[in-house]
Design a protein around this motif. Sequence first.
Motif, PDB file in Angstrom:
ATOM      1  N   PRO A 227       0.811  -1.227   0.000  1.00 32.88           N
ATOM      2  CA  PRO A 227       0.000   0.000   0.000  1.00 32.88           C
ATOM      3  C   PRO A 227       0.843   1.276   0.000  1.00 32.88           C
ATOM      4  O   PRO A 227       0.517   2.240  -0.706  1.00 32.88           O
ATOM      5  CB  PRO A 227      -0.810  -0.118   1.297  1.00 32.88           C
ATOM      6  CG  PRO A 227      -0.906  -1.572   1.554  1.00 32.88           C
ATOM      7  CD  PRO A 227       0.413  -2.132   1.092  1.00 32.88           C
ATOM      8  N   ILE A 228       1.947   1.284   0.776  1.00 33.78           N
ATOM      9  CA  ILE A 228       2.805   2.471   0.813  1.00 33.78           C
ATOM     10  C   ILE A 228       3.464   2.694  -0.543  1.00 33.78           C
ATOM     11  O   ILE A 228       3.513   3.821  -1.051  1.00 33.78           O
ATOM     12  CB  ILE A 228       3.882   2.330   1.908  1.00 33.78           C
ATOM     13  CG1 ILE A 228       3.250   2.346   3.295  1.00 33.78           C
ATOM     14  CG2 ILE A 228       4.898   3.469   1.798  1.00 33.78           C
ATOM     15  CD1 ILE A 228       4.257   2.181   4.419  1.00 33.78           C
ATOM     16  N   LEU A 229       3.973   1.608  -1.148  1.00 35.33           N
ATOM     17  CA  LEU A 229       4.652   1.731  -2.438  1.00 35.33           C
ATOM     18  C   LEU A 229       3.697   2.199  -3.521  1.00 35.33           C
ATOM     19  O   LEU A 229       4.038   3.064  -4.340  1.00 35.33           O
ATOM     20  CB  LEU A 229       5.279   0.385  -2.820  1.00 35.33           C
ATOM     21  CG  LEU A 229       6.140   0.379  -4.090  1.00 35.33           C
ATOM     22  CD1 LEU A 229       7.325   1.323  -3.930  1.00 35.33           C
ATOM     23  CD2 LEU A 229       6.626  -1.037  -4.402  1.00 35.33           C
ATOM     24  N   TYR A 230       2.481   1.638  -3.515  1.00 33.63           N
ATOM     25  CA  TYR A 230       1.500   2.039  -4.522  1.00 33.63           C
ATOM     26  C   TYR A 230       1.103   3.502  -4.331  1.00 33.63           C
ATOM     27  O   TYR A 230       1.057   4.287  -5.299  1.00 33.63           O
ATOM     28  CB  TYR A 230       0.258   1.150  -4.438  1.00 33.63           C
ATOM     29  CG  TYR A 230      -0.772   1.462  -5.507  1.00 33.63           C
ATOM     30  CD1 TYR A 230      -0.682   0.902  -6.775  1.00 33.63           C
ATOM     31  CD2 TYR A 230      -1.818   2.347  -5.255  1.00 33.63           C
ATOM     32  CE1 TYR A 230      -1.605   1.198  -7.766  1.00 33.63           C
ATOM     33  CE2 TYR A 230      -2.748   2.656  -6.237  1.00 33.63           C
ATOM     34  CZ  TYR A 230      -2.645   2.069  -7.483  1.00 33.63           C
ATOM     35  OH  TYR A 230      -3.561   2.384  -8.460  1.00 33.63           O
ATOM     36  N   ALA A 231       0.803   3.869  -3.084  1.00 30.28           N
ATOM     37  CA  ALA A 231       0.405   5.243  -2.801  1.00 30.28           C
ATOM     38  C   ALA A 231       1.539   6.223  -3.086  1.00 30.28           C
ATOM     39  O   ALA A 231       1.295   7.355  -3.529  1.00 30.28           O
ATOM     40  CB  ALA A 231      -0.045   5.371  -1.350  1.00 30.28           C
ATOM     41  N   GLY A 232       2.786   5.795  -2.844  1.00 29.36           N
ATOM     42  CA  GLY A 232       3.927   6.679  -3.064  1.00 29.36           C
ATOM     43  C   GLY A 232       4.305   6.813  -4.530  1.00 29.36           C
ATOM     44  O   GLY A 232       4.389   7.921  -5.068  1.00 29.36           O
ATOM     45  N   ALA A 233       4.523   5.672  -5.191  1.00 25.91           N
ATOM     46  CA  ALA A 233       5.012   5.695  -6.570  1.00 25.91           C
ATOM     47  C   ALA A 233       3.918   6.082  -7.560  1.00 25.91           C
ATOM     48  O   ALA A 233       4.151   6.880  -8.480  1.00 25.91           O
ATOM     49  CB  ALA A 233       5.598   4.331  -6.939  1.00 25.91           C
ATOM     50  N   ILE A 234       2.717   5.526  -7.387  1.00 22.59           N
ATOM     51  CA  ILE A 234       1.659   5.732  -8.374  1.00 22.59           C
ATOM     52  C   ILE A 234       0.779   6.936  -8.010  1.00 22.59           C
ATOM     53  O   ILE A 234       0.618   7.870  -8.797  1.00 22.59           O
ATOM     54  CB  ILE A 234       0.785   4.463  -8.511  1.00 22.59           C
ATOM     55  CG1 ILE A 234       1.663   3.252  -8.809  1.00 22.59           C
ATOM     56  CG2 ILE A 234      -0.245   4.665  -9.625  1.00 22.59           C
ATOM     57  CD1 ILE A 234       2.474   3.360 -10.067  1.00 22.59           C
ATOM     58  N   SER A 235       0.202   6.917  -6.791  1.00 20.04           N
ATOM     59  CA  SER A 235      -0.708   7.997  -6.414  1.00 20.04           C
ATOM     60  C   SER A 235       0.021   9.331  -6.291  1.00 20.04           C
ATOM     61  O   SER A 235      -0.472  10.363  -6.755  1.00 20.04           O
ATOM     62  CB  SER A 235      -1.405   7.658  -5.086  1.00 20.04           C
ATOM     63  OG  SER A 235      -2.268   8.695  -4.703  1.00 20.04           O
ATOM     64  N   CYS A 236       1.201   9.320  -5.657  1.00 17.81           N
ATOM     65  CA  CYS A 236       1.972  10.563  -5.520  1.00 17.81           C
ATOM     66  C   CYS A 236       2.822  10.826  -6.756  1.00 17.81           C
ATOM     67  O   CYS A 236       2.612  11.802  -7.471  1.00 17.81           O
ATOM     68  CB  CYS A 236       2.867  10.489  -4.285  1.00 17.81           C
ATOM     69  SG  CYS A 236       2.000  10.694  -2.727  1.00 17.81           S
ATOM     70  N   GLY A 237       3.789   9.939  -7.008  1.00 21.53           N
ATOM     71  CA  GLY A 237       4.764  10.177  -8.070  1.00 21.53           C
ATOM     72  C   GLY A 237       4.144  10.401  -9.432  1.00 21.53           C
ATOM     73  O   GLY A 237       4.548  11.297 -10.177  1.00 21.53           O
ATOM     74  N   VAL A 238       3.147   9.603  -9.785  1.00 19.92           N
ATOM     75  CA  VAL A 238       2.529   9.710 -11.109  1.00 19.92           C
ATOM     76  C   VAL A 238       1.350  10.671 -11.111  1.00 19.92           C
ATOM     77  O   VAL A 238       1.314  11.634 -11.881  1.00 19.92           O
ATOM     78  CB  VAL A 238       2.085   8.312 -11.610  1.00 19.92           C
ATOM     79  CG1 VAL A 238       1.345   8.439 -12.942  1.00 19.92           C
ATOM     80  CG2 VAL A 238       3.282   7.383 -11.763  1.00 19.92           C
ATOM     81  N   ALA A 239       0.360  10.422 -10.222  1.00 19.48           N
ATOM     82  CA  ALA A 239      -0.907  11.157 -10.314  1.00 19.48           C
ATOM     83  C   ALA A 239      -0.763  12.647 -10.000  1.00 19.48           C
ATOM     84  O   ALA A 239      -1.261  13.497 -10.750  1.00 19.48           O
ATOM     85  CB  ALA A 239      -1.938  10.520  -9.386  1.00 19.48           C
ATOM     86  N   TYR A 240      -0.093  12.993  -8.902  1.00 19.39           N
ATOM     87  CA  TYR A 240       0.041  14.409  -8.563  1.00 19.39           C
ATOM     88  C   TYR A 240       0.872  15.159  -9.604  1.00 19.39           C
ATOM     89  O   TYR A 240       0.635  16.339  -9.873  1.00 19.39           O
ATOM     90  CB  TYR A 240       0.662  14.574  -7.178  1.00 19.39           C
ATOM     91  CG  TYR A 240      -0.336  14.445  -6.048  1.00 19.39           C
ATOM     92  CD1 TYR A 240      -1.258  15.455  -5.787  1.00 19.39           C
ATOM     93  CD2 TYR A 240      -0.367  13.318  -5.240  1.00 19.39           C
ATOM     94  CE1 TYR A 240      -2.175  15.342  -4.756  1.00 19.39           C
ATOM     95  CE2 TYR A 240      -1.290  13.187  -4.204  1.00 19.39           C
ATOM     96  CZ  TYR A 240      -2.184  14.211  -3.969  1.00 19.39           C
ATOM     97  OH  TYR A 240      -3.096  14.097  -2.947  1.00 19.39           O
ATOM     98  N   THR A 241       1.858  14.469 -10.207  1.00 17.61           N
ATOM     99  CA  THR A 241       2.644  15.090 -11.266  1.00 17.61           C
ATOM    100  C   THR A 241       1.792  15.320 -12.500  1.00 17.61           C
ATOM    101  O   THR A 241       1.873  16.376 -13.149  1.00 17.61           O
ATOM    102  CB  THR A 241       3.855  14.212 -11.616  1.00 17.61           C
ATOM    103  OG1 THR A 241       4.622  13.975 -10.431  1.00 17.61           O
ATOM    104  CG2 THR A 241       4.737  14.889 -12.653  1.00 17.61           C
ATOM    105  N   LEU A 242       0.946  14.338 -12.848  1.00 12.89           N
ATOM    106  CA  LEU A 242       0.014  14.523 -13.968  1.00 12.89           C
ATOM    107  C   LEU A 242      -0.887  15.724 -13.720  1.00 12.89           C
ATOM    108  O   LEU A 242      -1.168  16.507 -14.629  1.00 12.89           O
ATOM    109  CB  LEU A 242      -0.833  13.267 -14.155  1.00 12.89           C
ATOM    110  CG  LEU A 242      -0.156  12.058 -14.800  1.00 12.89           C
ATOM    111  CD1 LEU A 242      -1.101  10.852 -14.772  1.00 12.89           C
ATOM    112  CD2 LEU A 242       0.256  12.364 -16.236  1.00 12.89           C
ATOM    113  N   GLN A 243      -1.338  15.882 -12.465  1.00 16.31           N
ATOM    114  CA  GLN A 243      -2.207  17.009 -12.129  1.00 16.31           C
ATOM    115  C   GLN A 243      -1.498  18.335 -12.379  1.00 16.31           C
ATOM    116  O   GLN A 243      -2.067  19.247 -12.996  1.00 16.31           O
ATOM    117  CB  GLN A 243      -2.649  16.931 -10.671  1.00 16.31           C
ATOM    118  CG  GLN A 243      -3.539  18.100 -10.247  1.00 16.31           C
ATOM    119  CD  GLN A 243      -3.688  18.223  -8.737  1.00 16.31           C
ATOM    120  OE1 GLN A 243      -3.032  17.497  -7.987  1.00 16.31           O
ATOM    121  NE2 GLN A 243      -4.522  19.144  -8.294  1.00 16.31           N
TER     122      GLN A 243
END
Length: 311
Positions: A227-243
């Motif tokens: 959960p931490i890796l998914y939230a960090g790499a995908i939700s933070c690293g990818v999604a917030y950058t896309l935003q």
Amino acid sequence: MNKKLRGNLMLLLTALIWGSSFVAQRAGMEYIGPFTFNGIRSIIGGLVLIPVILLLSKADASGSENAEAELFTEEKKAGQKTLLLGGISCGVILFIASSLQQIGLVYTTAGKAGFITALYIVIVPILGVSIGKKVRPIVWLCVALSVVGLYLLCMDGRFSFSKGDFLILLCAFAFSVHILVIDHFSPKTDGVKMSCIQFFVCGAISLLPMAVFETPSWSAILDCWFPILYAGAISCGVAYTLQIVAQKDTDPTIASLLLSLESVLAAISGVVLLHEQMAPRELLGCVIMFAAIIIAQLPSREERLAAKNYE
């Protein structure tokens, strides 16, 4: 128009990632505290972006060696200050918003949290008008439709306001400010670099209350590594950058409407991945929200005239 379409699609992908990562946030809270979870995932998000920045910087540097001496100008120094100010501002606000959300989830249901958080679709245009931004009347209608759709999707008809609900409401205000701050800084600086800075700032600030209020152990952190890796790499690293990158070409109110699809896509993900069932009321809520988003994307009269003149 192509940039606008690309930005809207990126925000739609952001909403999809955030919708699927809600499960990861809930799962992580079973092992560690909210500040520990937010701190670690934010630092992971920043680390993920470092190689991306290096690759992009290397690509930009190729073929421009002759202009190297001209790079260190007052204009570039001002750009670096803007980047740093934008990254720090976004990081502080993101810490406030994500911390309020994680703590609020302890005291309220997922459905109410999803509904109250997504109220930024109302807060963003109101705050935008207060700072001089114009909102088309049709967009206000879409905001109202989205609120109705969210209510049908997330609520079961019984509404009470608890401590957790109040924290989530404050979180919605913080995310609204986050959207407007991104709208201000993203056209002026490098979106990927600003996103990286915001994650390290958010992570560093989160570690302070973690040390004071929580006692995390390495075994507990390792138990919820996925959960931490998914939230960090995908939700933070990818999604917030896309935003951040997408909001360069998208109106903040339209961005808030697109991002609010997080709740719809979370429900759809539950049906597809977890074989959950949706009541007719929830399906109607999804339809209304999708309709509101589509209507909001219709070009204004001025945009139609401009496109016709261009042809």
